[in-house]
Design an enzyme around this catalytic site. Structure first.
Site, short mmCIF file in Angstrom:
data_model
loop_
_atom_site.label_atom_id
_atom_site.label_comp_id
_atom_site.label_asym_id
_atom_site.label_seq_id
_atom_site.Cartn_x
_atom_site.Cartn_y
_atom_site.Cartn_z
N ASP A 1 0.84 -1.20 0.00
CA ASP A 1 0.00 0.00 0.00
C ASP A 1 0.88 1.25 0.00
O ASP A 1 2.10 1.15 0.15
CB ASP A 1 -0.98 0.00 1.19
CG ASP A 1 -0.30 -0.24 2.54
OD1 ASP A 1 0.94 -0.17 2.62
OD2 ASP A 1 -1.02 -0.51 3.51
N ASN B 1 -7.70 -2.18 14.36
CA ASN B 1 -9.11 -2.23 13.95
C ASN B 1 -9.35 -3.37 12.95
O ASN B 1 -10.43 -3.46 12.36
CB ASN B 1 -9.56 -0.89 13.35
CG ASN B 1 -8.84 -0.55 12.05
OD1 ASN B 1 -7.96 -1.29 11.59
ND2 ASN B 1 -9.21 0.56 11.44
N HIS C 1 -7.69 -3.85 10.14
CA HIS C 1 -7.39 -3.55 8.73
C HIS C 1 -6.18 -4.35 8.25
O HIS C 1 -5.32 -4.74 9.03
CB HIS C 1 -7.23 -2.04 8.47
CG HIS C 1 -5.97 -1.42 8.99
ND1 HIS C 1 -5.87 -0.08 9.25
CD2 HIS C 1 -4.75 -1.94 9.27
CE1 HIS C 1 -4.65 0.19 9.66
NE2 HIS C 1 -3.95 -0.92 9.69
#
Ligand code: PGA
Length: 238
Positions: free
Chosen positions: A67, A133, A135
């Protein structure tokens, strides 16, 4: 998804690095997707040392960056490509043209389509960090299981957490690009990495909570060759 409790942090890093060296030795043309973040750093140190010793080589491998932050200057040291270059790529013998990263100065959607096509049938092995979270990469809660490489808005918690990469608490990126959950699912193997007590709750939820796009990591639970490799602290509640 199988949970591996690899023990104390040093043993964990030895374990992940040794597994990766094994995969690379078995298939020198390995197509790898690699993350940034703090979790993999001790693994990358061990890989760089293994290459320096001549135990293994990246000369025929390919690395896809997982990413990238958007709206950040190309020379900003907080960018993911810069971070992975410092942590690993510049320390091993990977040819420059086999390090696939995102060029975000032009049409971002077009660039995402280019990277998706380059990944093609999927990587052989994907390493992922695990957000608190749930992700994976920048696939934040709500990401679809079949999502492809795309532009995404960052969760406020991810924006706040990025301060540690950029060394500043203002002017942080609010969007990024990421390989999608569908893209990652096509990988032959997926290793989700987690260390430290701060990851223990999300490791538990990833392994035992409801499968839901509210916790993206759960969407890989049914992958045919996914492992969550945790150190003893991160594995404590699972
Ligand atoms: P970390 O980040 O490795 O720095 O904990 C993981 C993530 O948020 O994806």
């Amino acid at each position: 998804m199988t949970l591996v409790n690899a023990g104390p942090i040093d043993a964990w890093a030895d374990h992940v690095a040794a597994r990766l060296v094994g995969r690379l030795a078995a298939n020198p043309a390995l197509r790898l997707c690699l993350p940034t973040g703090l979790t993999p750093l001790p693994v990358y140190d061990r890989l760089a040392a293994a290459v320096a010793r001549g135990d293994v080589s990246f000369a025929r491998a390919e690395v896809f960056l997982l990413d990238e932050f958007g709206g950040v200057a190309p020379e900003d040291p907080g960018r993911c490509d810069r971070t992975l270059a410092r942590a690993l790529v510049s320390r091993v013998d990977l040819p420059a043209d086999r390090f696939h990263r995102f060029a975000l100065s032009g049409d971002v959607d077009e660039e995402c389509r280019r990277v998706e096509a380059l990944v093609g049938a999927g990587c052989d092995l994907t390493l992922l960090g695990l957000g608190t979270n749930g992700h994976l990469g920048m696939n934040e809660p709500g990401s679809a299981p079949d999502s492809l490489t795309r532009r995404v808005a960052l969760d406020p918690s991810t924006i706040a957490a990025s301060a540690r990469y950029f060394g500043r608490s203002t002017n942080l990126p609010t969007w990024g690009v990421t390989l999608g959950l569908g893209t990652l699912s096509r990988s032959g193997e997926v290793w989700v990495l987690a260390t430290g007590a701060g990851k223990s709750a999300i490791v538990r939820d990833t392994m035992h909570g409801p499968v839901s796009s509210a916790v993206p990591a759960t969407l890989l639970r049914d992958h045919q060759a996914a492992m969550l490799i945790a150190d003893e602290e991160a594995a404590a509640l699972a």
